[in-house]
Design a protein around this motif. Structure first.
Motif, PDB file in Angstrom:
ATOM      1  N   GLY B  62      -6.092   8.342  -2.685  1.00 12.37           N
ATOM      2  CA  GLY B  62      -5.216   7.948  -4.027  1.00 12.37           C
ATOM      3  C   GLY B  62      -3.855   8.512  -4.381  1.00 12.37           C
ATOM      4  N   PHE B  63      -3.259   9.211  -3.269  1.00 17.28           N
ATOM      5  CA  PHE B  63      -1.987   9.615  -3.117  1.00 17.28           C
ATOM      6  C   PHE B  63      -1.130   8.557  -3.051  1.00 17.28           C
ATOM      7  CE2 PHE B  63      -2.181  14.244  -3.988  1.00 17.28           C
ATOM      8  CZ  PHE B  63      -3.679  14.628  -3.641  1.00 17.28           C
ATOM      9  N   GLU B  64       0.065   8.766  -3.797  1.00 15.48           N
ATOM     10  CA  GLU B  64       1.219   7.896  -3.330  1.00 15.48           C
ATOM     11  C   GLU B  64       2.353   8.741  -3.276  1.00 15.48           C
ATOM     12  OE1 GLU B  64       0.988   4.795  -6.359  1.00 15.48           O
ATOM     13  OE2 GLU B  64       2.335   5.762  -7.697  1.00 15.48           O
ATOM     14  N   ALA B  65       3.679   8.214  -2.999  1.00 16.87           N
ATOM     15  CA  ALA B  65       4.991   8.975  -2.984  1.00 16.87           C
ATOM     16  C   ALA B  65       6.077   7.812  -2.814  1.00 16.87           C
ATOM     17  CB  ALA B  65       5.102   9.930  -1.532  1.00 16.87           C
ATOM     18  N   GLU B  66       6.999   8.386  -3.575  1.00 20.53           N
ATOM     19  CA  GLU B  66       8.365   7.597  -3.693  1.00 20.53           C
ATOM     20  C   GLU B  66       9.627   8.074  -3.092  1.00 20.53           C
ATOM     21  OE1 GLU B  66       8.856   6.115  -7.715  1.00 20.53           O
ATOM     22  OE2 GLU B  66      10.224   4.414  -7.048  1.00 20.53           O
ATOM     23  N   PHE B  67      10.156   7.462  -2.172  1.00 20.26           N
ATOM     24  CA  PHE B  67      11.270   7.718  -1.666  1.00 20.26           C
ATOM     25  C   PHE B  67      12.369   7.230  -2.467  1.00 20.26           C
ATOM     26  CE2 PHE B  67      14.243   8.476   1.470  1.00 20.26           C
ATOM     27  CZ  PHE B  67      15.348   7.321   1.885  1.00 20.26           C
ATOM     28  N   ASN B  68      13.419   8.303  -2.741  1.00 20.54           N
ATOM     29  CA  ASN B  68      14.595   7.867  -3.427  1.00 20.54           C
ATOM     30  C   ASN B  68      15.896   8.427  -2.722  1.00 20.54           C
ATOM     31  OD1 ASN B  68      16.666   8.310  -5.387  1.00 20.54           O
ATOM     32  ND2 ASN B  68      15.511   7.960  -7.106  1.00 20.54           N
ATOM     33  N   LYS B  69      16.483   7.610  -2.151  1.00 20.04           N
ATOM     34  CA  LYS B  69      17.664   8.003  -1.228  1.00 20.04           C
ATOM     35  C   LYS B  69      18.431   8.828  -1.850  1.00 20.04           C
ATOM     36  CE  LYS B  69      20.465   6.047   2.468  1.00 20.04           C
ATOM     37  NZ  LYS B  69      20.850   4.672   3.102  1.00 20.04           N
ATOM     38  N   SER B  70      18.984   8.299  -3.265  1.00 18.52           N
ATOM     39  CA  SER B  70      20.181   8.798  -3.868  1.00 18.52           C
ATOM     40  C   SER B  70      19.893  10.127  -4.367  1.00 18.52           C
ATOM     41  CB  SER B  70      20.302   7.913  -4.920  1.00 18.52           C
ATOM     42  OG  SER B  70      19.439   7.926  -6.079  1.00 18.52           O
ATOM     43  N   GLN B  71      18.622  10.679  -4.548  1.00 17.54           N
ATOM     44  CA  GLN B  71      18.515  12.053  -4.828  1.00 17.54           C
ATOM     45  C   GLN B  71      17.749  12.730  -3.839  1.00 17.54           C
ATOM     46  OE1 GLN B  71      15.841  12.034  -8.324  1.00 17.54           O
ATOM     47  NE2 GLN B  71      16.969  10.587  -9.719  1.00 17.54           N
ATOM     48  N   THR B  72      17.573  12.077  -2.465  1.00 18.13           N
ATOM     49  CA  THR B  72      17.128  12.742  -1.375  1.00 18.13           C
ATOM     50  C   THR B  72      15.600  13.253  -1.674  1.00 18.13           C
ATOM     51  OG1 THR B  72      18.457  14.716  -1.670  1.00 18.13           O
ATOM     52  CG2 THR B  72      19.161  12.838  -0.371  1.00 18.13           C
TER      53      THR B  72
END
Lengths: 116, 113
Positions: B62-72
């Motif tokens: 049930g885990f998820e993660a979000e990649f945010n390039k601008s905020q590294t």
């Protein structure tokens, strides 16, 4: 995927002695890695072991202290030599298939070493 | 990747509450990003990974993660945690053309009843 068996799972050793940790993989892998995980800290790479060549050690780790063998594509050993209490740590064996882009690492269950 | 920073060393949370474990990385090149979980007395196992494409990655349990390039950043989330989620979580990064995986210091998630 890869299944890794690491032995021993834990040991208590006297200072000045040596311990050899074994890592057995259920498939052939090119690269095997040995990490140290000190209490409350992250993983620190000790060395990379390739079959048929000398292991490559990271800064701060030397072959005389942590000799590594890699006799074939499914097995490796790490020896912690002339141990001191500062060597008390968890030692982890890991493999990655570098031929596959973005592949994850697979880990053994670790060896918890206590030096007294 | 040159470094991976996990901003929280410990995160206590009540069962069924949402949780976010934070991870930032620094790298001058593109990276692959991973989250691993380590249960007591066990090795690490992969939760999820980001290689490319959709910035929202779903993993196991049930885990998820979000990649945010601008905020590294590559923060890990779960909308409702269970007691069994109590473990150490490690964020890791690998340069796309690279050789070595860099691990963060880990975040200990402690789920309370």
């Amino acid at each position: 995927s890869a299944v890794i068996s690491q032995k021993p799972s834990r040991d208590i050793c006297q200072r000045g002695t040596s311990l050899t940790i074994q890592c057995q993989v259920d498939s052939q892998v090119t690269m095997m890695f040995w990490y140290r995980q000190q209490p409350g800290q992250s993983l620190t790479l000790i060395a990379t072991a390739n079959q048929g060549s000398e292991a490559t050690y990271e800064s701060g780790f030397v072959i005389d202290k942590f000799p590594i063998s890699r006799p074939n594509l499914t097995f490796s050993t790490l020896t912690v030599s002339n141990m001191s209490p500062e060597d008390s740590s968890i030692y982890l064996c890991s493999v990655e298939d570098r031929g596959v882009v973005g592949t994850e690492a697979f880990f053994g269950q670790g060896t918890r070493l206590t030096v007294v | 990747a040159q470094s991976v920073t996990q901003l929280d060393s410990q995160v206590p949370v009540f069962e069924e509450a949402p949780v976010e474990l934070r991870c930032n990385y620094s790298s001058s090149v593109s990276v692959y990003l991973f989250w691993y979980v380590q249960y007591p007395n066990q090795g690490l196992q992969l939760l999820l990974k980001y290689l490319s494409g959709s910035t929202l990655v779903k993993g196991i349990n049930g885990f998820e993660a979000e990649f945010n390039k601008s905020q590294t950043s590559f923060h890990l989330r779960k909308p409702s945690v269970h007691i069994s989620d109590t473990a150490e979580y490690f964020c890791a990064a690998e340069n796309t053309g690279g050789f070595k995986t860099i691990f963060g210091a880990g975040t200990r998630l402690f789920v309370k009843a």
